[in-house]
Design a protein around this motif. Structure first.
Motif, PDB file in Angstrom:
ATOM      1  N   ALA A   2     -25.261  -6.444 -32.404  1.00 35.24           N
ATOM      2  CA  ALA A   2     -24.278  -7.116 -31.560  1.00 35.24           C
ATOM      3  C   ALA A   2     -24.713  -7.059 -30.095  1.00 35.24           C
ATOM      4  CB  ALA A   2     -22.916  -6.464 -31.722  1.00 35.24           C
ATOM      5  N   ILE A   4     -22.984  -7.245 -26.722  1.00 33.52           N
ATOM      6  CA  ILE A   4     -21.605  -7.157 -26.256  1.00 33.52           C
ATOM      7  C   ILE A   4     -21.561  -7.187 -24.744  1.00 33.52           C
ATOM      8  CG2 ILE A   4     -19.490  -5.786 -26.298  1.00 33.52           C
ATOM      9  CD1 ILE A   4     -20.754  -4.608 -28.952  1.00 33.52           C
ATOM     10  N   CYS A  26     -19.067  -2.648 -33.312  1.00 32.36           N
ATOM     11  CA  CYS A  26     -19.296  -4.069 -33.601  1.00 32.36           C
ATOM     12  C   CYS A  26     -20.572  -4.257 -34.418  1.00 32.36           C
ATOM     13  CB  CYS A  26     -19.340  -4.865 -32.309  1.00 32.36           C
ATOM     14  SG  CYS A  26     -17.809  -4.778 -31.346  1.00 32.36           S
ATOM     15  N   ILE A  41     -20.515 -11.013 -28.518  1.00 25.07           N
ATOM     16  CA  ILE A  41     -19.086 -10.739 -28.450  1.00 25.07           C
ATOM     17  C   ILE A  41     -18.751 -10.426 -27.001  1.00 25.07           C
ATOM     18  CG2 ILE A  41     -17.241  -9.147 -29.133  1.00 25.07           C
ATOM     19  CD1 ILE A  41     -18.820  -8.703 -31.761  1.00 25.07           C
ATOM     20  N   SER A  69      -7.938 -10.784 -30.634  1.00 17.44           N
ATOM     21  CA  SER A  69      -9.249 -11.424 -30.789  1.00 17.44           C
ATOM     22  C   SER A  69      -9.091 -12.934 -30.851  1.00 17.44           C
ATOM     23  CB  SER A  69      -9.950 -10.896 -32.042  1.00 17.44           C
ATOM     24  OG  SER A  69      -9.155 -11.114 -33.182  1.00 17.44           O
ATOM     25  N   LEU A 125     -12.132  -1.771 -32.726  1.00 16.01           N
ATOM     26  CA  LEU A 125     -13.250  -2.668 -32.426  1.00 16.01           C
ATOM     27  C   LEU A 125     -13.848  -3.250 -33.708  1.00 16.01           C
ATOM     28  CD1 LEU A 125     -14.834  -0.599 -29.556  1.00 16.01           C
ATOM     29  CD2 LEU A 125     -13.662  -2.807 -29.327  1.00 16.01           C
ATOM     30  N   THR A 129     -13.744  -7.223 -34.536  1.00 12.27           N
ATOM     31  CA  THR A 129     -14.967  -7.923 -34.933  1.00 12.27           C
ATOM     32  C   THR A 129     -14.768  -8.651 -36.253  1.00 12.27           C
ATOM     33  OG1 THR A 129     -16.316  -6.306 -33.751  1.00 12.27           O
ATOM     34  CG2 THR A 129     -17.438  -7.646 -35.407  1.00 12.27           C
TER      35      THR A 129
END
Length: 165
Positions: A2, A4, A26, A41, A69, A125, A129
């Motif tokens: 990921a 981020i 994530c 993300i 989200s 988290l 995700t």
């Protein structure tokens, strides 16, 4: 892995080490689903007040919540309890979406559940995700699938089942 991008509006998240927690959480969710591209993300590290504003604007609920989200694409499964249409790593699918997380709610929930703060944040988290990937918990079959995934991912990170009583 990921990628981020963390936008920190509430500096208590910096002190809590949110960027490192986010990378672990994530990435673990993506790895569990065999998603190995450099998915992106965006994470907003904020206060309850900010999340309450967002929750009001996007969900019509004028209260804070732990995590919100916004997936870039709707990927939900056509049949409850089935895996959603996951991204295949194509360049136009690398950006998964945005997550916002509220500091005070996370602290309160961790204390109420008598769980370590970092474990609770990691769970949220992972949860956020999975929402970006099309998982949901609106109905029982979808909730069972999502909670099962969360439990497996967290176990691999050495974190207890957040749904056990």
């Amino acid at each position: 892995m990921a990628q981020i991008e963390v936008l920190t509006e509430d500096t208590r998240w910096t002190d809590a080490g949110l960027p490192a927690l986010a990378e672990v959480a994530c990435t673990a969710a993506l790895v569990e689903l065999s998603l190995d591209a450099d998915y992106e993300i965006s994470l907003l590290a904020c206060s309850d007040a900010r999340v309450a504003e967002l929750n009001t604007e996007f969900r019509g609920k004028p209260t804070p919540t732990n995590v919100l989200s916004w997936p870039t694409e709707e990927r939900g499964a056509a049949i409850p309890g089935m895996i959603p249409q996951l991204p295949d790593g194509a360049p136009h699918e690398l950006e998964l979406g945005d997550i916002a997380i509220a500091f005070e709610t996370c602290v309160r929930e961790a204390e109420e559940a008598e769980k370590p703060f970092n474990d609770h944040v990691t769970h949220l988290l992972v949860h956020g995700t999975l929402h970006l990937l099309g998982f949901d918990h609106i109905n029982d079959p979808d909730a069972a699938l999502m909670e099962g995934l969360e439990t497996r991912i967290l176990a691999k990170l050495g974190i207890e089942d957040p749904y056990s009583t």
